[in-house]
Design an enzyme around this catalytic site. Sequence first.
Site, PDB file in Angstrom:
ATOM      1  N   ARG A   1       0.817  -1.215   0.000  1.00  0.00           N
ATOM      2  CA  ARG A   1       0.000   0.000   0.000  1.00  0.00           C
ATOM      3  C   ARG A   1       0.854   1.270   0.000  1.00  0.00           C
ATOM      4  NH1 ARG A   1      -2.065   0.461   4.774  1.00  0.00           N
ATOM      5  NH2 ARG A   1      -3.270  -1.473   4.753  1.00  0.00           N
TER       6      ARG A   1
ATOM      7  N   TYR B   1     -14.326  22.328 -10.794  1.00  0.00           N
ATOM      8  CA  TYR B   1     -14.787  21.056 -11.357  1.00  0.00           C
ATOM      9  C   TYR B   1     -15.946  20.542 -10.500  1.00  0.00           C
ATOM     10  CZ  TYR B   1     -14.037  16.165 -12.923  1.00  0.00           C
ATOM     11  OH  TYR B   1     -14.158  14.903 -13.425  1.00  0.00           O
TER      12      TYR B   1
ATOM     13  N   ASP C   1      -5.993  23.095  -8.255  1.00  0.00           N
ATOM     14  CA  ASP C   1      -6.202  22.047  -9.254  1.00  0.00           C
ATOM     15  C   ASP C   1      -5.503  22.544 -10.524  1.00  0.00           C
ATOM     16  OD1 ASP C   1      -7.156  20.426 -11.322  1.00  0.00           O
ATOM     17  OD2 ASP C   1      -9.100  20.113 -10.350  1.00  0.00           O
TER      18      ASP C   1
ATOM     19  N   LYS D   1      -5.594  12.985 -17.182  1.00  0.00           N
ATOM     20  CA  LYS D   1      -5.643  13.861 -18.359  1.00  0.00           C
ATOM     21  C   LYS D   1      -4.283  13.863 -19.065  1.00  0.00           C
ATOM     22  CE  LYS D   1      -9.758  14.467 -16.763  1.00  0.00           C
ATOM     23  NZ  LYS D   1     -10.203  15.463 -15.830  1.00  0.00           N
TER      24      LYS D   1
HETATM   25  C1  PLP Z   1     -11.018  15.284 -14.668  1.00  0.00           C
HETATM   26  C2  PLP Z   1     -10.725  16.326 -13.691  1.00  0.00           C
HETATM   27  C3  PLP Z   1     -10.554  16.023 -12.340  1.00  0.00           C
HETATM   28  C4  PLP Z   1     -10.767  14.648 -11.773  1.00  0.00           C
HETATM   29  O1  PLP Z   1      -9.931  13.679 -12.282  1.00  0.00           O
HETATM   30  P1  PLP Z   1     -10.363  12.136 -12.337  1.00  0.00           P
HETATM   31  O2  PLP Z   1      -9.075  11.442 -12.556  1.00  0.00           O
HETATM   32  O3  PLP Z   1     -11.349  12.016 -13.443  1.00  0.00           O
HETATM   33  O4  PLP Z   1     -10.969  11.809 -10.994  1.00  0.00           O
HETATM   34  C5  PLP Z   1     -10.217  17.044 -11.481  1.00  0.00           C
HETATM   35  N1  PLP Z   1     -10.073  18.308 -11.918  1.00  0.00           N
HETATM   36  C6  PLP Z   1     -10.243  18.637 -13.205  1.00  0.00           C
HETATM   37  C7  PLP Z   1     -10.054  20.054 -13.610  1.00  0.00           C
HETATM   38  C8  PLP Z   1     -10.581  17.664 -14.137  1.00  0.00           C
HETATM   39  O5  PLP Z   1     -10.790  18.011 -15.401  1.00  0.00           O
END
Ligand code: PLP
Length: 394
Positions: free
Chosen positions: A58, A112, A184, A209
């Site tokens: 873990r 988001y 973020d 992403k």
């Molecule tokens: C997609 C996204 C997330 C979340 O990511 P996941 O891997 O899908 O949980 C967070 N912030 C932004 C700006 C995003 O586009």
Amino acid sequence: MSEKKDATRIVQAGRRDEWTQGVVNPPVWRASTILYDSVAELRARGAADTHHKLFYGRRGTPTQWSLADALTELEPGAEATLLYPSGVAAIASALLAILEPGDQLLLTDSAYDPTRNLANGLLKRFGITTTFYDPLIGAGIAELCTERTKAIFMESPGSLTFEVQDIPAIVAVAKARGITTLLDNTWATPLLLPAIGMGVDYSILACTKYIVGHSDVMLGSVTAAEGQYQRLRAATYQLGQTASPDDAWLGARGLRTMAVRLDQHGRSALKIAEWLEDRPEVARVLHPALPDCPGHMIFARDFRGASGLFSFVLNGGGEAARAALIDGLAHFGIGYSWGGFESLAIPVDPQLHRTATKWEAEGPVVRLQIGLEDCDDLIADLEAGLARFAEVRG
Ligand SMILES: *Cc1c(COP(=O)(O)O)cnc(C)c1O
């Protein structure tokens, strides 16, 4: 020798000899159990700091540490990075590491949607209150800070409407009051916005992403500034959060080409955004590199470039006209997420996710993720789409 440039760093980062044993790409170390030579060794390992030491699955293996280290190296001023099974898991873990009952969180109104849901759901249930703020508030955020304010969460640009936040101004307010800042940073990645160097305490990525870049893995990360790592690590371990070695390996593999991919995504997206700006069917293009995007001056000051995600507002029309545009696209998939090699188009409805600000627009909004296809093919596809839109709109 001069300081390494980012494109060099991204190729070399995290590839320690003891983890690669000579192969170029650090291999997948899958593990739950780690075996010890003796009871004494087992006890000693548990008592020592397990950072980058095999202890139990873990806590990771060299595969996860390699990607985490690479992400740390891309953020000057960072102490360390932890990986999570998704971007949302990364956001939730970072906020739970900082906040406790009675605390107040300031959250950008452009966040988001799942981040909003976390604040309005689990955090609220645990006695943490959230105040949403205008993404363009800048230093004015001081007026929202109270004695209970413990964290300010930013997302810049906002991933639906692309307002750019004044991060240095917000960080200055936070630092003067001992408030923790989180960003973020999924849209820009550390390549286009090295957030920790700007004073942000936690830089969060949905690695799903651009890091992964191939639309086939869920992964998240939190990179902590110097002095901010230990409480993140403690909370992450208590929550049992861990990312799989296979997913981390794919993340590391994606990372190596991210500089060239981002460059191409960025150039194609800007070209398409500029083309859309001149179209009569389009009222506004929401792309931070365009002068009339809210916060553009801040973007020009703070960012090293743009990535490949932006939105545009249609000139009139409704749901049916927007659907006619999107449904008939040949080169754009219809689906959530972004940052992969392929183009995507989705309808977005910012008015449904706002409380501190009001979203008013000339028509419905479409968000585009510009992939690595030929730009002229994408433009021709959009041109036909706008004709379908205009026909239904009338
Ligand atoms: C997609 C996204 C997330 C979340 O990511 P996941 O891997 O899908 O949980 C967070 N912030 C932004 C700006 C995003 O586009």
